[in-house]
Structures are given as structure tokens and as C-alpha cells.
Write a protein that holds these residues in place. Structure first.
Motif, PDB file in Angstrom:
ATOM      1  N   ALA A  23       0.828  -1.209   0.000  1.00  0.00           N
ATOM      2  CA  ALA A  23       0.000   0.000   0.000  1.00  0.00           C
ATOM      3  C   ALA A  23       0.861   1.258   0.000  1.00  0.00           C
ATOM      4  O   ALA A  23       0.594   2.198  -0.751  1.00  0.00           O
ATOM      5  CB  ALA A  23      -0.923  -0.008   1.213  1.00  0.00           C
ATOM      6  N   VAL A  24       1.895   1.269   0.820  1.00  0.00           N
ATOM      7  CA  VAL A  24       2.788   2.427   0.869  1.00  0.00           C
ATOM      8  C   VAL A  24       3.515   2.586  -0.464  1.00  0.00           C
ATOM      9  O   VAL A  24       3.635   3.693  -0.994  1.00  0.00           O
ATOM     10  CB  VAL A  24       3.790   2.296   2.037  1.00  0.00           C
ATOM     11  N   SER A  25       3.990   1.491  -1.023  1.00  0.00           N
ATOM     12  CA  SER A  25       4.690   1.546  -2.302  1.00  0.00           C
ATOM     13  C   SER A  25       3.781   2.067  -3.405  1.00  0.00           C
ATOM     14  O   SER A  25       4.185   2.909  -4.214  1.00  0.00           O
ATOM     15  CB  SER A  25       5.216   0.161  -2.677  1.00  0.00           C
ATOM     16  N   PHE A  26       2.544   1.585  -3.449  1.00  0.00           N
ATOM     17  CA  PHE A  26       1.624   2.039  -4.493  1.00  0.00           C
ATOM     18  C   PHE A  26       1.297   3.523  -4.325  1.00  0.00           C
ATOM     19  O   PHE A  26       1.219   4.265  -5.298  1.00  0.00           O
ATOM     20  CB  PHE A  26       0.338   1.219  -4.493  1.00  0.00           C
ATOM     21  N   THR A  27       1.146   3.962  -3.072  1.00  0.00           N
ATOM     22  CA  THR A  27       0.851   5.369  -2.814  1.00  0.00           C
ATOM     23  C   THR A  27       1.993   6.256  -3.289  1.00  0.00           C
ATOM     24  O   THR A  27       1.764   7.311  -3.886  1.00  0.00           O
ATOM     25  CB  THR A  27       0.604   5.602  -1.308  1.00  0.00           C
ATOM     26  N   LEU A  28       3.218   5.827  -3.058  1.00  0.00           N
ATOM     27  CA  LEU A  28       4.367   6.643  -3.438  1.00  0.00           C
ATOM     28  C   LEU A  28       4.691   6.557  -4.923  1.00  0.00           C
ATOM     29  O   LEU A  28       5.048   7.557  -5.542  1.00  0.00           O
ATOM     30  CB  LEU A  28       5.595   6.229  -2.627  1.00  0.00           C
ATOM     31  N   ASN A  29       4.592   5.363  -5.518  1.00  0.00           N
ATOM     32  CA  ASN A  29       5.045   5.154  -6.891  1.00  0.00           C
ATOM     33  C   ASN A  29       3.938   5.072  -7.932  1.00  0.00           C
ATOM     34  O   ASN A  29       4.225   5.154  -9.125  1.00  0.00           O
ATOM     35  CB  ASN A  29       5.870   3.859  -6.972  1.00  0.00           C
ATOM     36  N   LYS A  30       2.705   4.857  -7.510  1.00  0.00           N
ATOM     37  CA  LYS A  30       1.564   4.685  -8.428  1.00  0.00           C
ATOM     38  C   LYS A  30       1.811   3.578  -9.445  1.00  0.00           C
ATOM     39  O   LYS A  30       1.511   3.707 -10.623  1.00  0.00           O
ATOM     40  CB  LYS A  30       1.241   5.998  -9.159  1.00  0.00           C
ATOM     41  N   ALA A  35       4.665  -2.181  -6.316  1.00  0.00           N
ATOM     42  CA  ALA A  35       4.005  -2.578  -5.074  1.00  0.00           C
ATOM     43  C   ALA A  35       4.202  -4.073  -4.812  1.00  0.00           C
ATOM     44  O   ALA A  35       4.503  -4.476  -3.685  1.00  0.00           O
ATOM     45  CB  ALA A  35       2.520  -2.235  -5.142  1.00  0.00           C
TER      46      ALA A  35
END
Length: 55
Positions: A23-30, A35
Motif C-alpha cells: 500500500a505504501v509503495s503504491f501510494t508513493l510510486n503509483k 508494489a
């Protein structure tokens, strides 16, 4: 009873840790690909730290 409780805690802890990393990875990298990679590599680092680090 204690063994079952420990297995349940570990099972849900692993799932939560991976989900949080993703979730954090997707939020930062889209990016879904990043993710997934971060969700997998997060646990590889945990095992590395457990084996090679002295706390």
C-alpha cells in the motif's frame, strides 16, 4: 492452545506486513508492479536481518 495462537499471529502478521508495504509503495510510486516487488522484498529483508544482524 498457545501454538495455535502463535501460528495465527504469525500468519496475519505476515499478511499485514506485506499489505502495508504494498500500500505504501503504491501510494508513493503509483505502480502495481513496484508494489508487488516491495511486498515480496520486504520479507526477504526481514530474513536477511534475522540471519546476519546481531541485536
Amino acid at each position: 492452545m498457545a501454538v495455535y495462537a502463535n501460528q495465527t499471529i504469525i500468519k496475519y502478521g505476515v499478511g499485514f506486513g506485506s499489505a502495508l508495504a504494498m500500500a505504501v509503495s503504491f501510494t508513493l510510486n503509483k505502480s502495481i508492479a513496484w508494489a508487488i516487488i516491495h511486498g515480496i522484498l520486504g520479507w526477504i529483508y526481514v530474513f536477511y536481518a534475522w540471519i546476519f544482524k546481531s541485536y
